[in-house]
Design a protein around this motif. Sequence first.
Motif, PDB file in Angstrom:
ATOM      1  N   LEU A 475      12.008  16.711  -5.829  1.00 35.98           N
ATOM      2  CA  LEU A 475      12.147  16.891  -4.391  1.00 35.98           C
ATOM      3  C   LEU A 475      12.406  18.351  -4.041  1.00 35.98           C
ATOM      4  CD1 LEU A 475      14.203  13.808  -3.113  1.00 35.98           C
ATOM      5  CD2 LEU A 475      11.899  14.486  -2.435  1.00 35.98           C
ATOM      6  N   GLN A 476      11.710  18.825  -3.016  1.00 35.01           N
ATOM      7  CA  GLN A 476      11.924  20.152  -2.470  1.00 35.01           C
ATOM      8  C   GLN A 476      12.462  20.118  -1.044  1.00 35.01           C
ATOM      9  OE1 GLN A 476       8.306  22.424  -2.809  1.00 35.01           O
ATOM     10  NE2 GLN A 476       8.015  21.935  -4.962  1.00 35.01           N
ATOM     11  N   THR A 477      12.183  19.040  -0.311  1.00 38.77           N
ATOM     12  CA  THR A 477      12.610  18.924   1.076  1.00 38.77           C
ATOM     13  C   THR A 477      13.125  17.515   1.321  1.00 38.77           C
ATOM     14  OG1 THR A 477      10.960  20.535   1.809  1.00 38.77           O
ATOM     15  CG2 THR A 477      11.889  19.099   3.487  1.00 38.77           C
ATOM     16  N   ILE A 478      14.298  17.426   1.930  1.00 40.58           N
ATOM     17  CA  ILE A 478      14.872  16.153   2.373  1.00 40.58           C
ATOM     18  C   ILE A 478      15.271  16.335   3.828  1.00 40.58           C
ATOM     19  CG2 ILE A 478      16.719  14.465   2.088  1.00 40.58           C
ATOM     20  CD1 ILE A 478      16.866  15.149  -0.831  1.00 40.58           C
ATOM     21  N   GLU A 479      14.629  15.576   4.704  1.00 39.22           N
ATOM     22  CA  GLU A 479      14.924  15.634   6.139  1.00 39.22           C
ATOM     23  C   GLU A 479      15.132  14.208   6.643  1.00 39.22           C
ATOM     24  OE1 GLU A 479      12.006  17.734   8.326  1.00 39.22           O
ATOM     25  OE2 GLU A 479      12.216  19.613   7.204  1.00 39.22           O
ATOM     26  N   LEU A 480      16.356  13.878   6.974  1.00 37.05           N
ATOM     27  CA  LEU A 480      16.713  12.550   7.469  1.00 37.05           C
ATOM     28  C   LEU A 480      17.413  12.734   8.811  1.00 37.05           C
ATOM     29  CD1 LEU A 480      18.031  11.025   4.111  1.00 37.05           C
ATOM     30  CD2 LEU A 480      15.740  10.835   5.087  1.00 37.05           C
ATOM     31  N   ILE A 481      16.793  12.236   9.870  1.00 33.50           N
ATOM     32  CA  ILE A 481      17.259  12.473  11.232  1.00 33.50           C
ATOM     33  C   ILE A 481      17.738  11.150  11.837  1.00 33.50           C
ATOM     34  CG2 ILE A 481      16.672  13.484  13.471  1.00 33.50           C
ATOM     35  CD1 ILE A 481      16.505  15.413  11.124  1.00 33.50           C
ATOM     36  N   PRO A 506      16.632  20.398  -9.161  1.00 34.52           N
ATOM     37  CA  PRO A 506      16.547  21.866  -9.294  1.00 34.52           C
ATOM     38  C   PRO A 506      15.605  22.517  -8.297  1.00 34.52           C
ATOM     39  CG  PRO A 506      15.254  20.806 -11.002  1.00 34.52           C
ATOM     40  CD  PRO A 506      15.948  19.701 -10.262  1.00 34.52           C
ATOM     41  N   ASP A 507      14.655  21.756  -7.738  1.00 41.37           N
ATOM     42  CA  ASP A 507      13.659  22.337  -6.834  1.00 41.37           C
ATOM     43  C   ASP A 507      14.007  22.164  -5.366  1.00 41.37           C
ATOM     44  OD1 ASP A 507      12.178  22.977  -9.085  1.00 41.37           O
ATOM     45  OD2 ASP A 507      11.072  21.083  -9.046  1.00 41.37           O
ATOM     46  N   LEU A 508      15.121  21.547  -5.050  1.00 39.50           N
ATOM     47  CA  LEU A 508      15.474  21.296  -3.655  1.00 39.50           C
ATOM     48  C   LEU A 508      15.751  22.621  -2.950  1.00 39.50           C
ATOM     49  CD1 LEU A 508      15.951  19.012  -1.613  1.00 39.50           C
ATOM     50  CD2 LEU A 508      18.372  19.095  -2.214  1.00 39.50           C
ATOM     51  N   ARG A 509      15.060  22.834  -1.807  1.00 37.41           N
ATOM     52  CA  ARG A 509      15.210  24.064  -1.053  1.00 37.41           C
ATOM     53  C   ARG A 509      15.588  23.822   0.408  1.00 37.41           C
ATOM     54  NH1 ARG A 509      15.270  25.111  -5.452  1.00 37.41           N
ATOM     55  NH2 ARG A 509      14.100  26.660  -6.661  1.00 37.41           N
ATOM     56  N   ARG A 510      15.444  22.612   0.891  1.00 43.87           N
ATOM     57  CA  ARG A 510      15.757  22.326   2.292  1.00 43.87           C
ATOM     58  C   ARG A 510      16.416  20.953   2.372  1.00 43.87           C
ATOM     59  NH1 ARG A 510      14.042  24.340   7.197  1.00 43.87           N
ATOM     60  NH2 ARG A 510      14.276  22.908   8.965  1.00 43.87           N
ATOM     61  N   ASP A 680      12.809  31.862  -7.436  1.00 45.01           N
ATOM     62  CA  ASP A 680      12.679  30.421  -7.445  1.00 45.01           C
ATOM     63  C   ASP A 680      11.844  29.935  -8.617  1.00 45.01           C
ATOM     64  OD1 ASP A 680      14.135  30.503  -5.210  1.00 45.01           O
ATOM     65  OD2 ASP A 680      12.493  30.092  -3.805  1.00 45.01           O
ATOM     66  N   ASP A 681      11.042  30.814  -9.195  1.00 45.21           N
ATOM     67  CA  ASP A 681      10.194  30.397 -10.291  1.00 45.21           C
ATOM     68  C   ASP A 681      10.948  30.339 -11.608  1.00 45.21           C
ATOM     69  OD1 ASP A 681       8.132  30.306  -8.501  1.00 45.21           O
ATOM     70  OD2 ASP A 681       7.482  32.362  -8.906  1.00 45.21           O
ATOM     71  N   ASP A 682      12.099  30.996 -11.674  1.00 48.04           N
ATOM     72  CA  ASP A 682      12.866  30.993 -12.902  1.00 48.04           C
ATOM     73  C   ASP A 682      13.559  29.663 -13.082  1.00 48.04           C
ATOM     74  OD1 ASP A 682      13.865  34.447 -12.505  1.00 48.04           O
ATOM     75  OD2 ASP A 682      12.024  33.532 -13.275  1.00 48.04           O
ATOM     76  N   LYS A 683      14.081  29.458 -14.262  1.00 49.85           N
ATOM     77  CA  LYS A 683      14.800  28.230 -14.547  1.00 49.85           C
ATOM     78  C   LYS A 683      16.092  28.185 -13.750  1.00 49.85           C
ATOM     79  CE  LYS A 683      16.385  25.452 -18.442  1.00 49.85           C
ATOM     80  NZ  LYS A 683      16.547  25.384 -19.907  1.00 49.85           N
ATOM     81  N   LEU A 684      16.402  27.003 -13.210  1.00 43.35           N
ATOM     82  CA  LEU A 684      17.578  26.860 -12.363  1.00 43.35           C
ATOM     83  C   LEU A 684      18.844  27.134 -13.157  1.00 43.35           C
ATOM     84  CD1 LEU A 684      18.831  25.968  -9.683  1.00 43.35           C
ATOM     85  CD2 LEU A 684      18.831  23.632 -10.551  1.00 43.35           C
ATOM     86  N   LEU A 685      19.698  27.939 -12.586  1.00 41.07           N
ATOM     87  CA  LEU A 685      20.975  28.267 -13.205  1.00 41.07           C
ATOM     88  C   LEU A 685      22.049  27.394 -12.588  1.00 41.07           C
ATOM     89  CD1 LEU A 685      20.610  32.135 -13.225  1.00 41.07           C
ATOM     90  CD2 LEU A 685      19.833  30.470 -14.911  1.00 41.07           C
ATOM     91  N   MET A 701      20.643  26.415  -4.550  1.00 43.26           N
ATOM     92  CA  MET A 701      19.289  26.930  -4.414  1.00 43.26           C
ATOM     93  C   MET A 701      18.666  26.615  -3.059  1.00 43.26           C
ATOM     94  SD  MET A 701      18.733  28.477  -7.249  1.00 43.26           S
ATOM     95  CE  MET A 701      16.976  28.741  -7.208  1.00 43.26           C
ATOM     96  N   CYS A 702      19.374  25.959  -2.167  1.00 44.94           N
ATOM     97  CA  CYS A 702      18.815  25.550  -0.879  1.00 44.94           C
ATOM     98  C   CYS A 702      18.914  26.694   0.127  1.00 44.94           C
ATOM     99  CB  CYS A 702      19.530  24.320  -0.333  1.00 44.94           C
ATOM    100  SG  CYS A 702      19.158  22.808  -1.216  1.00 44.94           S
ATOM    101  N   GLU A 703      17.798  27.038   0.717  1.00 44.96           N
ATOM    102  CA  GLU A 703      17.795  28.036   1.772  1.00 44.96           C
ATOM    103  C   GLU A 703      18.340  27.461   3.078  1.00 44.96           C
ATOM    104  OE1 GLU A 703      17.162  31.059   1.293  1.00 44.96           O
ATOM    105  OE2 GLU A 703      16.170  31.051  -0.664  1.00 44.96           O
ATOM    106  N   VAL A 704      18.131  26.174   3.315  1.00 45.38           N
ATOM    107  CA  VAL A 704      18.574  25.521   4.541  1.00 45.38           C
ATOM    108  C   VAL A 704      19.401  24.299   4.166  1.00 45.38           C
ATOM    109  CG1 VAL A 704      17.855  24.352   6.655  1.00 45.38           C
ATOM    110  CG2 VAL A 704      16.549  26.308   5.815  1.00 45.38           C
ATOM    111  N   VAL A 705      20.631  24.264   4.643  1.00 47.80           N
ATOM    112  CA  VAL A 705      21.505  23.094   4.508  1.00 47.80           C
ATOM    113  C   VAL A 705      22.073  22.811   5.891  1.00 47.80           C
ATOM    114  CG1 VAL A 705      23.552  22.114   3.435  1.00 47.80           C
ATOM    115  CG2 VAL A 705      22.058  23.611   2.108  1.00 47.80           C
ATOM    116  N   GLU A 706      21.509  21.821   6.564  1.00 44.26           N
ATOM    117  CA  GLU A 706      21.920  21.459   7.916  1.00 44.26           C
ATOM    118  C   GLU A 706      22.407  20.013   7.896  1.00 44.26           C
ATOM    119  OE1 GLU A 706      18.603  22.089  10.437  1.00 44.26           O
ATOM    120  OE2 GLU A 706      18.622  24.284  10.250  1.00 44.26           O
TER     121      GLU A 706
END
Length: 749
Positions: A475-481, A506-510, A680-685, A701-706
């Motif tokens: 998952l890279q994006t999770i949006e639940l409204i 590790p790939d979650l960004r939003r 973001d391409d490197d291995k998640l730390l 690693m998330c750019e947006v956490v709302e």
Amino acid sequence: MAASAARHNLRTPPRTTRTKPAISYAEPDSDCDLEISDADSASEKENRTPARRSRRNTTPQRPGKRSRRASSSPRIDESDDSDFKRTPKKRRVSSKPSTPKASTSEDTVLIEGSGVIPPWRDLPYQVLVQIFQYASHPLYDDRTFQPLPSSRWLVRTARVCHAFAEPALKVLYSSPPLVPMIQAHMLVDLLTADPASMAFKYRPKVESLQIDVDQVAAYSLGAGRGHLDLYGLIKDLPRLAALEFYHQKDMSPYRNLDENIKWTYPESIFEALEYVNPNADAQRGDKTSPCKLQGWRWSSRLAGKKWPIDKLREIHMKPSFTSLRKVAFVNYQVPYIKKDEEDPKHENILAESLKALTELEHLIFESSTLCNAKLLPLLPTNLRNLELVNCWEIIADDLAEFLLTHGRQLRVLTLNHCQSLSLAFLPTLGEACPNLQAFRMNLTYFNLHATYRDSEPQYEQLLLPEQVPVWPSTLQTIELIQLRKWETPAAEMFFQSLLDSADNLPDLRRLTIQAILNIGWRDRASFRDKWVGSLARVFKRVSEPPMEHASVQRAMGQLTLDKKTEPTEAETAIVKEEPKSRCSWPATAPSSSNVSPQVNSARPSPTRRSTRIRQPQPGKYAESSDSEAEDPVGAGVRISARATRRRSKFERELEVLHATAGMHTPDLTSSPKSYDDSSDDDKLLISKKGKGPEREVIQGMCEVVEVRIDNLRPTENQVTERDFLDAEPSGDEDWDGDDDDIGGGGYAW
């Protein structure tokens, strides 16, 4: 007699006020208007007599109007504000009225550039196309299809120089705005004209057409033009990939689904897609083969009785439709069956029509009861993007079974406004969709009738405490409204599942979650403080940004040095006499921005520090100073501090290279200060805190956490405090009765 004369004076203002224009509070449309207004104001003030200026200075002014005008127009002198507002030339400058804007301190945004001006005219064509696409997207509103200012910006950019003309027009014509209707008719005239007389090849530039039927095709333009010539619009487009027809009645709030319209898909559309000119020449950009559509949109309202569901398979077998990758079905309902009638089995007919589309990847069902438990098992198994919008028949159990059999290839799953769908399918999401990248769900529902409320969820509970979600690791994006209709234990379990899965995402960004809890405000405040902070602490990116490219930093540093005076000999001596223990700098510093592992064998050579500080070389990483020094040495100390921080950054990188032989490992992040590559391409730390069961994994690693937790009733149009004014607009104040100067230019009330 005296009373009548007084009344006459009240009715008839002095002659000097008759020529005064009405006070306009409309702000200039651009900075050019401000400059023109300044020039007009200055020229008129030169022509005014001193007597008139002295009379106006004695006229009482409204402080509210003056402060409003002065704050919204920083270029205008506040002392001459009253003269500026009374100039008749100001009214002629404004070509159209505009609503007054609230004056804020953030009206002017200063963007500090790098100082590097690329060779714009020499940039490749494809590079300019990507730049203009990024700068102008979108060209029109995706709901009303009204053009946005970005389309006019592209037209102005195309006129800057010859190198910008074709890339800007390429972006503009790739998906051209067709509203208002005259734009669509002018586009037809352009495409049907002889290409030999054109400066550019416009026909190959059109790749997508999104047509609002009600605003473009359903009515005639007049002036002898008639209806839009869809055949002429489509027939000569060799690279047309998407053709979609929309109608406002098919969009939210979905209350007019039963209404019919006269317009239907004309046969000329399908003929134009297969049209090929026998004298076509590929070198001129002519169409030499039928269009290969990749996107199409079916609407039962626009299909009418002319194109029933039985004919869809026949259409899909045509050469223009066999390559479809995206298809949408809007407003397809289960037919009403009488007692003596047999079931037409529209679900099977629709599934058979989809089998003809072997390359189908993106499937959309919107406002369709035909999308139900009978149709889901019959859908293709190679779908990568599935959207279910306002489908009332979809429930969690049926969706869970569908995902287990058809979800292996899914990348995007969008579930919006489905009134009967809960989150009970989340426990199977991780197993059923191992490759899912984006999961979006909007639980805002719409009333079927405007007279009463029937938009409540049709499920008993959104989620039960024992239904623990399992999130796919991709998952890279999770949006639940608008998550609602659940108990506090279920909500806590839901948020805890995200924290427990942090090391598996590790790939979650939003991450965007809006939840509604119907509990006491004290309990809700405690719940909010606990989970909002925890999610932000675990998922929000807190690492420093990567170091910028050396050429940009070098230009920035050079601009800074140019603004300051050159250091004296004493200041240079202070820089050279810095203690050697402050930093260790390798003598064989790399000449490029890439630090190689061989650098760790170099030895320090502090004698070269001052020259490198004064003249930054290309290929070096440099950081700007965080604060300005106030001591007498000035620029020398500032440069020295910046160089020290720059060298300490290299020291940390060298330590990483020593310890890992040039490779990052997760163990390095356990230190308080991680060696950040911020890629973001490197291995998640992963950073782990705590011991035993209290261990907390920091994804970071998330750019947006709302995350929003409240108890607002969900409505179609949510009204917040932003929709209310803090004060009345300037110029609309109530009359206090103190303005006795009738001829002074004030209001009558």
